[in-house]
Design a protein around this motif. Structure first.
Motif, PDB file in Angstrom:
ATOM      1  N   GLY A 342      80.789  34.233  95.472  1.00 16.54           N
ATOM      2  CA  GLY A 342      81.670  33.146  95.048  1.00 16.54           C
ATOM      3  C   GLY A 342      81.322  32.695  93.637  1.00 16.54           C
ATOM      4  O   GLY A 342      82.205  32.488  92.806  1.00 16.54           O
ATOM      5  N   TRP A 343      80.020  32.582  93.350  1.00 15.41           N
ATOM      6  CA  TRP A 343      79.587  32.220  91.997  1.00 15.41           C
ATOM      7  C   TRP A 343      79.929  33.312  91.007  1.00 15.41           C
ATOM      8  O   TRP A 343      80.341  33.036  89.881  1.00 15.41           O
ATOM      9  CB  TRP A 343      78.081  31.946  91.979  1.00 15.41           C
ATOM     10  CG  TRP A 343      77.741  30.562  92.419  1.00 15.41           C
ATOM     11  CD1 TRP A 343      77.202  30.179  93.611  1.00 15.41           C
ATOM     12  CD2 TRP A 343      77.920  29.349  91.657  1.00 15.41           C
ATOM     13  NE1 TRP A 343      77.040  28.817  93.641  1.00 15.41           N
ATOM     14  CE2 TRP A 343      77.467  28.278  92.455  1.00 15.41           C
ATOM     15  CE3 TRP A 343      78.435  29.080  90.393  1.00 15.41           C
ATOM     16  CZ2 TRP A 343      77.504  26.955  92.024  1.00 15.41           C
ATOM     17  CZ3 TRP A 343      78.469  27.763  89.962  1.00 15.41           C
ATOM     18  CH2 TRP A 343      78.012  26.713  90.771  1.00 15.41           C
ATOM     19  N   ALA A 344      79.753  34.584  91.436  1.00 17.83           N
ATOM     20  CA  ALA A 344      80.063  35.698  90.527  1.00 17.83           C
ATOM     21  C   ALA A 344      81.552  35.685  90.183  1.00 17.83           C
ATOM     22  O   ALA A 344      81.940  35.861  89.028  1.00 17.83           O
ATOM     23  CB  ALA A 344      79.674  37.028  91.170  1.00 17.83           C
ATOM     24  N   LEU A 345      82.391  35.420  91.192  1.00 16.15           N
ATOM     25  CA  LEU A 345      83.839  35.389  90.931  1.00 16.15           C
ATOM     26  C   LEU A 345      84.200  34.228  90.014  1.00 16.15           C
ATOM     27  O   LEU A 345      85.086  34.345  89.179  1.00 16.15           O
ATOM     28  CB  LEU A 345      84.615  35.293  92.244  1.00 16.15           C
ATOM     29  CG  LEU A 345      84.828  36.634  92.927  1.00 16.15           C
ATOM     30  CD1 LEU A 345      85.396  36.447  94.318  1.00 16.15           C
ATOM     31  CD2 LEU A 345      85.770  37.497  92.099  1.00 16.15           C
ATOM     32  N   ARG A 346      83.492  33.113  90.170  1.00 19.35           N
ATOM     33  CA  ARG A 346      83.745  31.981  89.260  1.00 19.35           C
ATOM     34  C   ARG A 346      83.384  32.391  87.834  1.00 19.35           C
ATOM     35  O   ARG A 346      84.112  32.104  86.892  1.00 19.35           O
ATOM     36  CB  ARG A 346      82.936  30.765  89.687  1.00 19.35           C
ATOM     37  CG  ARG A 346      82.825  29.757  88.566  1.00 19.35           C
ATOM     38  CD  ARG A 346      82.450  28.414  89.048  1.00 19.35           C
ATOM     39  NE  ARG A 346      83.564  27.788  89.721  1.00 19.35           N
ATOM     40  CZ  ARG A 346      83.556  26.509  90.075  1.00 19.35           C
ATOM     41  NH1 ARG A 346      82.511  25.767  89.858  1.00 19.35           N
ATOM     42  NH2 ARG A 346      84.605  25.993  90.664  1.00 19.35           N
ATOM     43  N   ALA A 347      82.237  33.102  87.704  1.00 17.76           N
ATOM     44  CA  ALA A 347      81.823  33.552  86.369  1.00 17.76           C
ATOM     45  C   ALA A 347      82.871  34.492  85.779  1.00 17.76           C
ATOM     46  O   ALA A 347      83.278  34.349  84.620  1.00 17.76           O
ATOM     47  CB  ALA A 347      80.469  34.252  86.455  1.00 17.76           C
ATOM     48  N   PHE A 348      83.348  35.458  86.599  1.00 12.88           N
ATOM     49  CA  PHE A 348      84.342  36.412  86.087  1.00 12.88           C
ATOM     50  C   PHE A 348      85.657  35.704  85.747  1.00 12.88           C
ATOM     51  O   PHE A 348      86.321  36.035  84.765  1.00 12.88           O
ATOM     52  CB  PHE A 348      84.583  37.535  87.106  1.00 12.88           C
ATOM     53  CG  PHE A 348      83.431  38.499  87.218  1.00 12.88           C
ATOM     54  CD1 PHE A 348      82.882  39.069  86.082  1.00 12.88           C
ATOM     55  CD2 PHE A 348      82.885  38.839  88.443  1.00 12.88           C
ATOM     56  CE1 PHE A 348      81.815  39.950  86.163  1.00 12.88           C
ATOM     57  CE2 PHE A 348      81.823  39.716  88.544  1.00 12.88           C
ATOM     58  CZ  PHE A 348      81.285  40.272  87.402  1.00 12.88           C
ATOM     59  N   THR A 349      86.042  34.708  86.561  1.00 12.85           N
ATOM     60  CA  THR A 349      87.266  33.954  86.281  1.00 12.85           C
ATOM     61  C   THR A 349      87.134  33.208  84.957  1.00 12.85           C
ATOM     62  O   THR A 349      88.043  33.230  84.123  1.00 12.85           O
ATOM     63  CB  THR A 349      87.541  32.948  87.421  1.00 12.85           C
ATOM     64  OG1 THR A 349      87.622  33.658  88.640  1.00 12.85           O
ATOM     65  CG2 THR A 349      88.839  32.201  87.196  1.00 12.85           C
ATOM     66  N   ASP A 350      85.987  32.546  84.751  1.00 12.95           N
ATOM     67  CA  ASP A 350      85.789  31.808  83.506  1.00 12.95           C
ATOM     68  C   ASP A 350      85.769  32.745  82.301  1.00 12.95           C
ATOM     69  O   ASP A 350      86.352  32.433  81.260  1.00 12.95           O
ATOM     70  CB  ASP A 350      84.490  30.990  83.569  1.00 12.95           C
ATOM     71  CG  ASP A 350      84.655  29.755  84.450  1.00 12.95           C
ATOM     72  OD1 ASP A 350      85.807  29.465  84.837  1.00 12.95           O
ATOM     73  OD2 ASP A 350      83.656  29.084  84.750  1.00 12.95           O
ATOM     74  N   LEU A 351      85.108  33.899  82.460  1.00 11.03           N
ATOM     75  CA  LEU A 351      85.068  34.854  81.343  1.00 11.03           C
ATOM     76  C   LEU A 351      86.472  35.350  81.016  1.00 11.03           C
ATOM     77  O   LEU A 351      86.842  35.486  79.850  1.00 11.03           O
ATOM     78  CB  LEU A 351      84.184  36.053  81.710  1.00 11.03           C
ATOM     79  CG  LEU A 351      82.672  35.837  81.641  1.00 11.03           C
ATOM     80  CD1 LEU A 351      81.947  37.063  82.166  1.00 11.03           C
ATOM     81  CD2 LEU A 351      82.224  35.538  80.212  1.00 11.03           C
ATOM     82  N   ALA A 352      87.264  35.612  82.064  1.00  6.95           N
ATOM     83  CA  ALA A 352      88.596  36.184  81.844  1.00  6.95           C
ATOM     84  C   ALA A 352      89.577  35.147  81.301  1.00  6.95           C
ATOM     85  O   ALA A 352      90.542  35.504  80.634  1.00  6.95           O
ATOM     86  CB  ALA A 352      89.131  36.781  83.142  1.00  6.95           C
ATOM     87  N   THR A 353      89.362  33.869  81.594  1.00  2.88           N
ATOM     88  CA  THR A 353      90.337  32.868  81.159  1.00  2.88           C
ATOM     89  C   THR A 353      89.883  32.109  79.917  1.00  2.88           C
ATOM     90  O   THR A 353      90.650  31.910  78.996  1.00  2.88           O
ATOM     91  CB  THR A 353      90.611  31.846  82.278  1.00  2.88           C
ATOM     92  OG1 THR A 353      89.373  31.288  82.707  1.00  2.88           O
ATOM     93  CG2 THR A 353      91.304  32.489  83.451  1.00  2.88           C
ATOM     94  N   ARG A 354      88.608  31.684  79.906  1.00  2.00           N
ATOM     95  CA  ARG A 354      88.171  30.852  78.790  1.00  2.00           C
ATOM     96  C   ARG A 354      87.320  31.603  77.796  1.00  2.00           C
ATOM     97  O   ARG A 354      86.912  31.048  76.774  1.00  2.00           O
ATOM     98  CB  ARG A 354      87.395  29.657  79.332  1.00  2.00           C
ATOM     99  CG  ARG A 354      88.222  28.864  80.320  1.00  2.00           C
ATOM    100  CD  ARG A 354      87.362  27.985  81.158  1.00  2.00           C
ATOM    101  NE  ARG A 354      87.009  26.786  80.433  1.00  2.00           N
ATOM    102  CZ  ARG A 354      86.015  25.970  80.779  1.00  2.00           C
ATOM    103  NH1 ARG A 354      85.285  26.254  81.819  1.00  2.00           N
ATOM    104  NH2 ARG A 354      85.765  24.896  80.088  1.00  2.00           N
ATOM    105  N   GLY A 355      87.004  32.867  78.120  1.00  3.83           N
ATOM    106  CA  GLY A 355      86.221  33.666  77.188  1.00  3.83           C
ATOM    107  C   GLY A 355      84.783  33.186  77.131  1.00  3.83           C
ATOM    108  O   GLY A 355      84.250  32.673  78.101  1.00  3.83           O
ATOM    109  N   GLY A 356      84.167  33.316  75.970  1.00  3.15           N
ATOM    110  CA  GLY A 356      82.769  32.905  75.833  1.00  3.15           C
ATOM    111  C   GLY A 356      81.845  34.039  76.231  1.00  3.15           C
ATOM    112  O   GLY A 356      82.296  35.100  76.671  1.00  3.15           O
TER     113      GLY A 356
END
Lengths: 389, 386
Positions: A342-356
């Motif tokens: 769940g945390w990994a998916l949150r990380a991937f979601t944030d990377l894919a949407t907000r970049g960084g």
């Protein structure tokens, strides 16, 4: 070569010879990601064709048609003029149009009377969202007309003399609703389904390594392989290190290939490669710890399979590997953060949407590592028992 | 016949003792139905975040108006940052920012701007912004009327706002009437009405294919050879095994139907047609399960390859998303799988009040699939036994 490396190399050779591991590690997640990217190709953006029938031809109707062509609506609708309500309805039925607006005859003229003519929207039972957006767009326009009428009516109710109604109506027509919406950019990339489900499926099948490895451990123990290893001058910790290393290599390779192929072939956007690599590594570490925990908890191969299945599917379901976690109710979204995936998916979601980069994934990675540490500590004592049993 | 039933009984007892099988048969499908059912609710609603930066009474009143709007699902966020993150992650499609001092600005006759978070190129956010706009405009109409009336020296702002609110409810407005032009619903109902039938189709099949491992194991242990040593006819073994798979599939399907109806309030449609659909689906699953038992060489293969095959067929057949959203070509490809016909059958029964007659074509195709798979698995199993 040190013993753990030898053991890891042997395990990896076995895994590559066993086609089922390749299916789980590569073929299945790739086929599923491909299917998803094809399936969602048409629905990644929300845009629909809206028919307009202007049976009125008056000035207010013309205003409405102009409003429909406003630049902020162009990403959502394409306006298509229609001759008649009958034709527009047929087009909605045949899905050429997703919805339509019918401005009735005498609409403009009725605005000054007591009973304004209603606008009809034509909608399909199969496209509730287009229907609701169409109603919203029309209501936003009619709200100004209603506001002007309501302004006069309120003034009259408050005691304005009857003789001033026409003058009041003239004044009200120049008003503008005093609460206006302005759009503020979010500055994020749209999360495409393929960008969510590629990592989700890669992680789901990564979790399967828990089942595979714990199962193979008990098979080897039943075949006397572990005892033979222990007869050699190898410590139990080295056997475990070898097993862990093989999971680490296979898991990392599987995640890496999937990230590469889904990016190149299906247009998935994973975000900064360095950050993706760190999240993948943290996840593989947690899979290693969970595998050790399952081995520690189980006493037989059957038990290991049972516990591993419950762990794998439990984590995948809670973590959001099957259902877009953002769309879930609050409680389920909170539960997802009890799982490393769940945390990994949150990380991937944030990377894919907000970049960084690394700073975007710092908190998720720490959470995954904390989870791994808890599982690892529990596993260490139990696993010693499993090896020496 | 007694020999066949004995074979069935032996296979069923093995399944009953295997706790892992029970997890996949009972626990997993129901948990998935709950999660998917709780999530797939909002095809027609837009999730909207609200951040109140100190807007006062006008802000609260606008928030209530948004909560009352049927097409908005409002979630509150404590800060601008939290709301921006939620929009970026897709937890809400857009967020409305109620500015500080909104109430006092309105009362002093100044116009206020309310920000709605949406990127130009993001159509989902734009659609959500359009949905919010109509609620804001309706609320703004009240403010306009109250300001106008009070500016004419006809009562205080509060008095005129109360008058406008009453009038807005009573007076004839420019109505917007929605007319639904078709009745041919192509998708299942929302919530559990969506998740229960699709997961029934997915899991009954997937489970049967994955439990092909049981036949593989039976082969490996040499149980069939031992049976052959007894006076048991080959056909009895084939019938017995197939009947065992059918019983498990039917049991799992009935469990999902019962739990769906009693716990989640799912309405499965015409009982007769639904029963025939369930039985045919269990036959399709039984055929596929026995077939997988004869195709795979090791139990690991069945356990590793079976589930992905079931998931992929489920995706193609519309168990994971409605086939109405995919291209015409993908819909045709999907209908090469029995899953698509089963989901079509449920859609007819549950969304269009279908009957045995209207769902006839789907049932006929499923009967064809069942016959084909059982025939094929029989031929294969006989070859394995020989």
């Amino acid at each position: 070569m040190p013993a753990p490396l030898l053991i890891a190399a042997k395990d990896l050779r076995q895994r590559l010879r066993d086609r089922s591991a390749l299916v789980i590690g590569l073929v299945a997640p790739l086929v599923i990601a491909a299917l998803m990217s094809v399936a969602f190709r048409g629905v990644e953006t929300f845009h629909f064709d809206l028919g307009v029938v202007d049976a009125d031809g008056g000035p207010v109707a013309a205003q409405l048609v102009r409003a429909l062509h406003a630049p902020e609506l162009s990403p959502v609708i394409t306006v298509r003029a229609q001759d008649s309500e009958f034709r527009a309805a047929a087009a909605v039925r045949s899905r050429t149009l997703q919805a339509a607006i019918v401005i009735p005859p005498g609409f403009s003229a009725s605005m000054t009377g007591a009973r304004p003519e209603p606008i009809t929207t034509l909608a399909s039972v199969n496209n509730a969202l287009a229907a609701s957006i169409t109603s919203s767009i029309v209501s936003t326009f009619t709200a100004q007309l209603d506001a002007d009428r309501l302004s006069v009516a309120t003034a009259v109710a408050a005691g304005a003399p009857g003789g001033r109604v026409a003058a009041l109506a003239g004044e009200a027509a120049g008003l503008r609703i005093p609460i206006q919406l302005v759009q503020r950019p979010v500055g994020s990339r749209e999360l495409k389904p393929v960008s969510y489900y590629s990592p989700a499926m890669a992680l789901f099948f990564l979790l399967f390594l828990i089942t595979f490895t714990s199962r193979s451990f008990f098979v080897e123990r039943a075949e006397g392989m572990i005892e033979r290893m222990r007869a050699a001058p190898i410590r139990p910790s080295e056997i475990l290190a070898g097993k862990a290393l093989s999971v680490l290599v296979f898991g990392t390779a599987s995640m890496g290939v999937l990230a590469l192929v889904t990016t190149v072939a299906f247009g998935a956007y994973w975000g900064s490669p360095a950050a993706v690599a760190v999240v993948c590594l943290a996840m593989v570490v947690s899979v290693v710890c969970l595998t050790a925990l399952v081995i520690g908890l189980a006493r037989t191969q059957r038990q290991a399979e049972g516990i591993a299945s419950a762990v794998v599917f439990g984590l995948a379901l809670l973590g959001g590997n099957f259902v877009l976690v953002s769309a879930e109710p609050d409680l389920l979204r909170r539960l997802a953060l009890l799982t490393p995936n769940g945390w990994a998916l949150r990380a991937f979601t944030d990377l894919a949407t907000r970049g960084g980069g690394l700073h975007t994934v710092a908190v998720p990675v720490l959470a995954i590592l904390a989870f791994s540490a808890v599982a690892g500590v529990a596993a260490v004592s139990l696993s010693r028992r499993a090896v020496s049993a | 016949m007694r020999a066949a039933l004995a074979v069935t009984g032996a296979s069923l007892r093995r399944v009953g003792r295997d706790r892992r099988a029970l997890f996949f048969l009972v626990v997993l499908p129901i948990v998935v139905i709950v999660i998917v059912g709780a999530t797939v609710r909002g095809f027609s609603t837009v999730r909207v975040g609200v951040v109140d930066l100190g807007a006062g009474r006008a802000g609260r009143s606008l928030t209530v108006a948004m909560q009352r709007a049927g097409n908005l699902d409002v979630r509150r966020y404590p800060s601008l940052d939290a709301a921006t993150t939620a929009v970026a992650r897709g937890e809400v499609s857009t967020a409305v920012v109620l500015p500080r001092g909104m109430s006092s600005a309105i009362r002093s006759g100044r116009a206020v701007t309310v920000a709605v978070m949406a990127d130009r190129a993001n159509s989902t956010q734009q659609a959500a912004a359009a949905a919010v706009a109509s609620v804001v405009a309706e609320e703004g109409a009240l403010v306009q009327a109250a300001s106008f009336s009070s500016s004419q020296g006809l009562g205080s702002y509060e008095q005129d706002l109360a008058r406008a609110t009453t009038l807005q409810r009573r007076a004839a407005q420019v109505g917007v009437v929605t007319r639904i032009v078709d009745s041919n619903a192509q998708t299942l109902p929302q919530g559990f009405g969506y998740s229960a039938p699709t997961m029934l189709v997915l899991f009954v099949f997937l489970n049967a294919v994955a439990s092909g491992a049981v036949i593989v194991e039976t082969r490996r242990m040499g149980l069939y050879e031992r049976m052959a040593a007894a006076p048991v006819r080959q056909s009895a073994i084939v019938v017995g095994e197939t009947f065992a798979y059918f019983t498990v599939a039917l049991g799992q399907a009935l469990l999902i139907v019962l739990v769906g109806a009693m716990v989640f309030g799912v309405s499965w449609g015409d009982p007769l047609a639904a029963s025939v659909l369930v039985v045919l689906w269990a036959l399709v699953a039984a055929g596929a399960g026995v077939l997988s038992g004869t195709l795979f060489r090791t139990p690991e293969q069945a356990g590793a390859i079976g589930p992905p095959v079931g998931i992929v067929l489920g995706m193609l057949g519309g168990c994971m998303w409605p086939l109405s959203i995919v291209s015409g070509f993908m819909r045709q490809v999907g209908h090469l799988t029995p899953q698509a016909w089963a989901v079509d059958g449920w859609t007819d029964l549950m969304s269009r009040n279908g009957t045995l007659v209207s769902v006839g074509p789907e049932l006929a195709v499923l009967a064809g699939f069942a016959a084909g798979l059982i025939l094929l698995s029989t031929v294969r199993l006989r070859r394995v036994l020989a």
